[in-house]
Design an enzyme around this catalytic site. Structure first.
Site, short mmCIF file in Angstrom:
data_model
loop_
_atom_site.label_atom_id
_atom_site.label_comp_id
_atom_site.label_asym_id
_atom_site.label_seq_id
_atom_site.Cartn_x
_atom_site.Cartn_y
_atom_site.Cartn_z
N LYS A 11 0.86 -1.18 0.00
CA LYS A 11 0.00 0.00 0.00
C LYS A 11 0.89 1.22 0.00
O LYS A 11 2.01 1.17 0.51
CB LYS A 11 -0.88 0.03 1.25
CG LYS A 11 -2.11 0.89 1.11
CD LYS A 11 -3.22 0.16 0.40
CE LYS A 11 -4.39 1.07 0.08
NZ LYS A 11 -5.53 0.29 -0.42
N ASP A 65 -6.82 4.34 -4.64
CA ASP A 65 -7.57 4.07 -3.40
C ASP A 65 -8.24 5.42 -3.07
O ASP A 65 -8.51 6.20 -4.00
CB ASP A 65 -6.61 3.60 -2.29
CG ASP A 65 -7.32 3.15 -1.01
OD1 ASP A 65 -7.94 2.08 -1.01
OD2 ASP A 65 -7.27 3.88 0.00
P1 NDP Z 1 -13.05 7.26 -2.78
O1 NDP Z 1 -11.99 8.27 -2.59
O2 NDP Z 1 -13.64 7.05 -4.12
O3 NDP Z 1 -14.26 7.55 -1.77
C1 NDP Z 1 -14.04 7.64 -0.41
C2 NDP Z 1 -15.36 7.96 0.27
O4 NDP Z 1 -15.20 7.83 1.68
C3 NDP Z 1 -15.82 9.39 0.04
O5 NDP Z 1 -17.22 9.42 0.17
C4 NDP Z 1 -15.17 10.13 1.19
O6 NDP Z 1 -15.79 11.33 1.55
C5 NDP Z 1 -15.30 9.11 2.30
N1 NDP Z 1 -14.21 9.26 3.27
C6 NDP Z 1 -12.88 9.15 3.03
N2 NDP Z 1 -12.18 9.38 4.13
C7 NDP Z 1 -13.08 9.67 5.09
C8 NDP Z 1 -12.98 9.99 6.46
N3 NDP Z 1 -11.78 10.09 7.06
N4 NDP Z 1 -14.12 10.20 7.13
C9 NDP Z 1 -15.32 10.12 6.54
N5 NDP Z 1 -15.49 9.82 5.25
C10 NDP Z 1 -14.38 9.60 4.54
O7 NDP Z 1 -12.44 5.90 -2.21
P2 NDP Z 1 -12.92 4.38 -2.46
O8 NDP Z 1 -14.39 4.35 -2.62
O9 NDP Z 1 -12.05 3.79 -3.49
O10 NDP Z 1 -12.51 3.70 -1.08
C11 NDP Z 1 -13.42 3.55 0.02
C12 NDP Z 1 -12.90 2.45 0.94
O11 NDP Z 1 -12.86 1.21 0.23
C13 NDP Z 1 -11.49 2.64 1.49
O12 NDP Z 1 -11.42 2.08 2.77
C14 NDP Z 1 -10.65 1.82 0.52
O13 NDP Z 1 -9.42 1.43 1.08
C15 NDP Z 1 -11.57 0.64 0.31
N6 NDP Z 1 -11.33 -0.18 -0.88
C16 NDP Z 1 -11.29 0.39 -2.13
C17 NDP Z 1 -11.10 -0.41 -3.23
C18 NDP Z 1 -11.14 0.15 -4.60
O14 NDP Z 1 -11.06 -0.62 -5.55
N7 NDP Z 1 -11.27 1.45 -4.79
C19 NDP Z 1 -10.86 -1.86 -3.10
C20 NDP Z 1 -11.01 -2.36 -1.77
C21 NDP Z 1 -11.21 -1.53 -0.71
P3 NDP Z 1 -15.28 12.75 0.91
O15 NDP Z 1 -15.68 12.68 -0.53
O16 NDP Z 1 -15.98 13.78 1.69
O17 NDP Z 1 -13.80 12.77 1.10
O1 8G0 Z 2 -7.97 -2.35 -0.60
C1 8G0 Z 2 -7.78 -2.91 -1.68
O2 8G0 Z 2 -7.89 -4.12 -1.84
C2 8G0 Z 2 -7.43 -2.07 -2.87
C3 8G0 Z 2 -7.74 -0.72 -2.87
C4 8G0 Z 2 -7.43 0.04 -3.98
C5 8G0 Z 2 -6.79 -0.54 -5.07
C6 8G0 Z 2 -6.47 -1.88 -5.04
C7 8G0 Z 2 -5.78 -2.52 -6.23
O3 8G0 Z 2 -4.65 -2.95 -6.11
O4 8G0 Z 2 -6.40 -2.59 -7.25
C8 8G0 Z 2 -6.80 -2.65 -3.95
#
Ligand code: NDP
Ligand code: 8G0
Length: 450
Positions: A114, A154
């Protein structure tokens, strides 16, 4: 004196894994795996660097950049990049640590990593985002590569940022290769990668519902937090399957559907556009009678009766008290779209309710959100073969992988954890044991521990 951990999030993730291993028969049957645990808990390498860039006013700006290359026994390091002001080594070590076992569960050849920076994309112009991404990649590019380490997006890193970073890598290293995933479709990206985490989460929960004999998504009320990549596609797939999505949120507050109201695909698409512009949910035009906006709040205690809760924003976004309220209000399935979405005390509440008459079932992010990295693995496979797959083929593989992870979790829970007659198996224990075993056995074969 109380113990104040230097790396609280990493310690939380480590203790969560160890507690489930300790509560199983694994160490009794295989005491040598304690040695393996000591070895797997220390990253193979951590890269830290400064990122200096110029803002629109010509001022010098500086941020901290990181890549935690945690484990490469199963394949090249793989895991996302997070751009958020809260990023620090504790958070990236927790995420990298969980990534090892999650990637193992997918069955694809990927190690765990990460990275990211304490850069805040909010309030930045598109040019500033581009200059930051280029400056970040100019530093990182010496340490990654298609066969070494393959980052992705992420929190705070989406398709636009991946594009700028891919361009910087290509120019700096004079190489066009699959060094990042989440790329644009015309330059090496995979169909279904944007959808993969949310879709995969819903596919996983479909197996939970079926295994528990509680029907399907149809007619179920679903609370979702977040409004980014994961939350958006989770909501769209739930709606497609006939469920009612009653909440979404961001870091400023939450939107709750009132009475008979529900989010439609058009609502979710409008919210996606707001988020792409890095704007808060207060911009949502329907935040009127149909949807109540509660500033500064998370959705869990405001959604009333729900069947399913899917935290999909960030770590530690469900507390003990919120878990208790969800259970009291009849939640049956809780699955993390986010990484470490639940505090340990909240997991304890759900796990106690699983053992009790309630039959509440909790799935950890390591298993339930693995669809994102799984399709990243499929993107790497497509890049290596220089052929692109159809959306149907990718989606089919994603569904198969989520099914395998669910079945592997059940099988390992049943094999290593004592249970009462009729009790649902612990998905957190089963997932942790399955992922741990796969990684440490590979490490043993390769002489990483003995
Ligand atoms: P995005 O940046 O697309 O969205 C993040 C969302 O979470 C936004 O709504 C944001 O609000 C909110 N958020 C972020 N930080 C905070 C915080 N500290 N407090 C409250 N709200 C918060 O990210 P993703 O959707 O990609 O990721 C969301 C979660 O999923 C993370 O934990 C990530 O690690 C996990 N994840 C993502 C994957 C992926 O493929 N993208 C894969 C597996 C897991 P705001 O817009 O106001 O910042
Ligand atoms: O948390 C995860 O598994 C994650 C989040 C964002 C990206 C990726 C990836 O390697 O595609 C994994």
């Amino acid at each position: 004196m109380s113990h104040l951990p230097a790396e609280p999030e990493f310690e939380q993730a480590y203790k969560e894994l160890v507690a489930t291993l300790e509560n199983s028969s694994l160490f009794e049957e295989h005491p040598e795996y304690r040695t393996a645990l000591n070895v797997v808990s220390i990253p193979e390498r951590i890269i830290q660097f400064r990122v200096v860039w110029e803002d629109d006013k010509g001022n010098l700006q500086i941020n901290r950049g990181y890549r935690v290359q945690f484990n490469s026994a199963l394949g090249p390091y793989k895991g996302g990049l997070r751009f958020h002001p809260t990023v620090n080594l504790s958070i990236l070590k927790f995420l990298g640590f969980e990534q090892i076992f999650k990637n193992a569960l997918t069955g694809l050849n990927m190690g765990g990593a990460k990275g990211g920076a304490d850069f805040d994309p909010k309030g930045k112009s598109d040019s500033e985002i581009r200059r930051f991404c280029e400056a970040f990649m100019r530093r990182l590019c010496q340490h990654i590569g298609a066969e070494t380490d393959v980052p992705a997006g992420d929190i705070g890193v989406g398709g636009r940022e991946i594009g700028y970073m891919f361009g910087a890598y290509r120019k700096e290293r004079n190489k066009w290769e699959g060094v990042l995933t989440g790329k644009g479709l015309d330059w090496g990206g995979s169909l279904i990668r944007p959808e993969a985490t949310g879709y995969g989460l819903v596919y996983y929960v479909e197996h939970m519902i079926a295994h528990a004999g509680k029907g399907s998504f149809k007619g179920k009320r679903v609370a979702i937090s977040g409004s980014g990549n994961v939350a958006q596609y989770t909501a769209l797939k739930c709606i497609e399957l006939g469920a009612t999505v009653v909440s979404l949120s961001d870091s400023t507050g939450c939107l709750i559907a009132e009475g008979d109201a529900a989010f439609t695909p058009a609502h979710v698409n409008e919210i996606a556009a707001i988020k792409l512009a890095r704007k808060p949910l207060t911009q949502f035009s329907n935040a009127t009678a149909q949807f109540k906006y509660i500033p500064g709040a998370r959705p869990w205690v405001h959604v009333g009766k729900v069947d399913i809760a899917l935290p999909s924003a960030t770590q530690n976004e469900v507390s003990k008290e919120e878990a208790e309220t969800l259970v009291k209000n009849g939640v049956q399935f809780v699955a993390e779209g986010s990484n470490m979405g639940c505090e340990q005390a909240a997991i304890d509440v759900f796990e106690a309710a699983r053992r009790g008459k309630g039959g509440v079932w909790y799935a950890p992010g390591k298993a339930s959100n693995a669809g994102g990295v799984a399709v990243s693995g499929l993107e790497m496979a497509q890049n290596s073969s220089r052929f692109n797959w159809t959306a149907e083929r990718v989606d089919e593989r994603l569904q198969q992988i989520m099914k395998n992870i669910f079945e592997l979790s059940i099988a390992n829970a049943e094999r290593y954890v004592k249970a009462e007659e009729g009790e649902l198996p612990s998905l957190v224990a089963g997932g942790n044991i399955a992922g741990f075993l796969k990684v440490v056995q590979a490490m043993h074969d390769q002489g990483d521990w003995w």
